[in-house]
Enzyme design. Structure first.
Site, PDB file in Angstrom:
ATOM      1  N   ASN A  29      10.269  -6.601   3.602  1.00 13.63           N
ATOM      2  CA  ASN A  29       9.650  -7.632   4.441  1.00 13.63           C
ATOM      3  C   ASN A  29       8.142  -7.448   4.609  1.00 13.63           C
ATOM      4  O   ASN A  29       7.429  -8.374   4.972  1.00 13.63           O
ATOM      5  CB  ASN A  29      10.325  -7.684   5.814  1.00 13.63           C
ATOM      6  N   HIS A  30       7.623  -6.250   4.320  1.00 19.03           N
ATOM      7  CA  HIS A  30       6.170  -6.038   4.407  1.00 19.03           C
ATOM      8  C   HIS A  30       5.456  -6.405   3.117  1.00 19.03           C
ATOM      9  O   HIS A  30       4.221  -6.443   3.093  1.00 19.03           O
ATOM     10  CB  HIS A  30       5.864  -4.591   4.792  1.00 19.03           C
TER      11      HIS A  30
END
Length: 234
Positions: A29-30
């Site tokens: 997700n980063h």
């Protein structure tokens, strides 16, 4: 995330170049153009290289990363969790035009949009979701504001849909766990592992862990460790 994101990325890419058949990188997700700006990677890159073009190239690379992997018909690897849309298959995931999605989460207009297998929704669910051992099925509301909570029954159903009798393990990360790893017994030999490799995360205390898969069909073994700089945010 942290002070040395550029160096960490450089090491991972160098390992991929040197050992292309042994190193596999999935998206998390980063690896997201908006999250990179919010959590300091953009600022770090500008301070070290001063190149907006380099940042855009890295974000393009992030968007091209696979959303999941399967290890020798034994384990399904994903950063967060499973897609909420009923009937989504591994073929639907493979057909997503990943390079067109530099963000991993839906806008308010996209979330819940009619139509099965909406690509951004699938990406969001796989990057942002968390398991809940006390919940059956899926619940759209999460404390993160993205993704879903999914229960052990969902894990069993998904792994069974992949068509292999030996694929009974789901491995994901996305949550800092105190001992570096956590196991949810989903029943009938199916298990979910949460594995978090960053010890002493953002200045706190936690062990880091990796999983080691042997040549036999036994469960993987966790190896834990702790940074030599406890309490320091790196």
């Amino acid at each position: 995330r942290g002070q040395h994101g550029v160096e960490v990325l450089a090491v991972l890419l160098a390992l991929k170049v040197v050992f292309p058949a042994n190193v596999f990188l999935n998206r998390g997700n980063h690896e997201d153009s908006a999250i990179c700006r919010a959590y300091g990677f953009y600022d770090e890159l500008m301070a070290k290289y001063g190149s907006p073009r380099l940042y855009e190239e890295i974000c393009t690379f992030f968007s091209a990363l696979p959303l999941c992997s399967i290890i020798r018909d034994r384990a399904f690897i994903v950063h967060g969790g499973l897609p909420r849309t009923e009937g989504t298959t591994i073929q639907h995931i493979g057909a997503i035009a990943r390079r067109t999605h530099k963000q991993t989460f839906c806008t308010a207009a996209e979330r819940g949009k009619a139509g099965a297998h909406t690509s951004r929704q699938v990406i969001e669910d796989m990057m942002w979701s968390d398991p809940d051992p006390y919940h059956e099925g899926m619940a759209a509301r999460t404390s993160r504001g993205a993704g879903v909570r999914y229960g052990p029954d969902t894990v069993v159903k998904w792994l069974s849909s992949l068509g292999s009798r030996t694929l009974k393990t789901l491995v994901r990360s996305h949550e800092c766990v105190e001992n570096g790893y956590d196991i949810i017994d989903c029943g009938n030999g199916f298990k979910l592992w949460t594995v978090f490799s960053a010890s002493n995360y953002v200045g706190g205390w936690n062990q880091g862990a990796i999983l080691i898969f042997g040549d036999d069909d036994a469960d993987p073994k966790a190896k834990t460790y702790e940074t030599s700089f406890p309490g320091k945010y790196i």
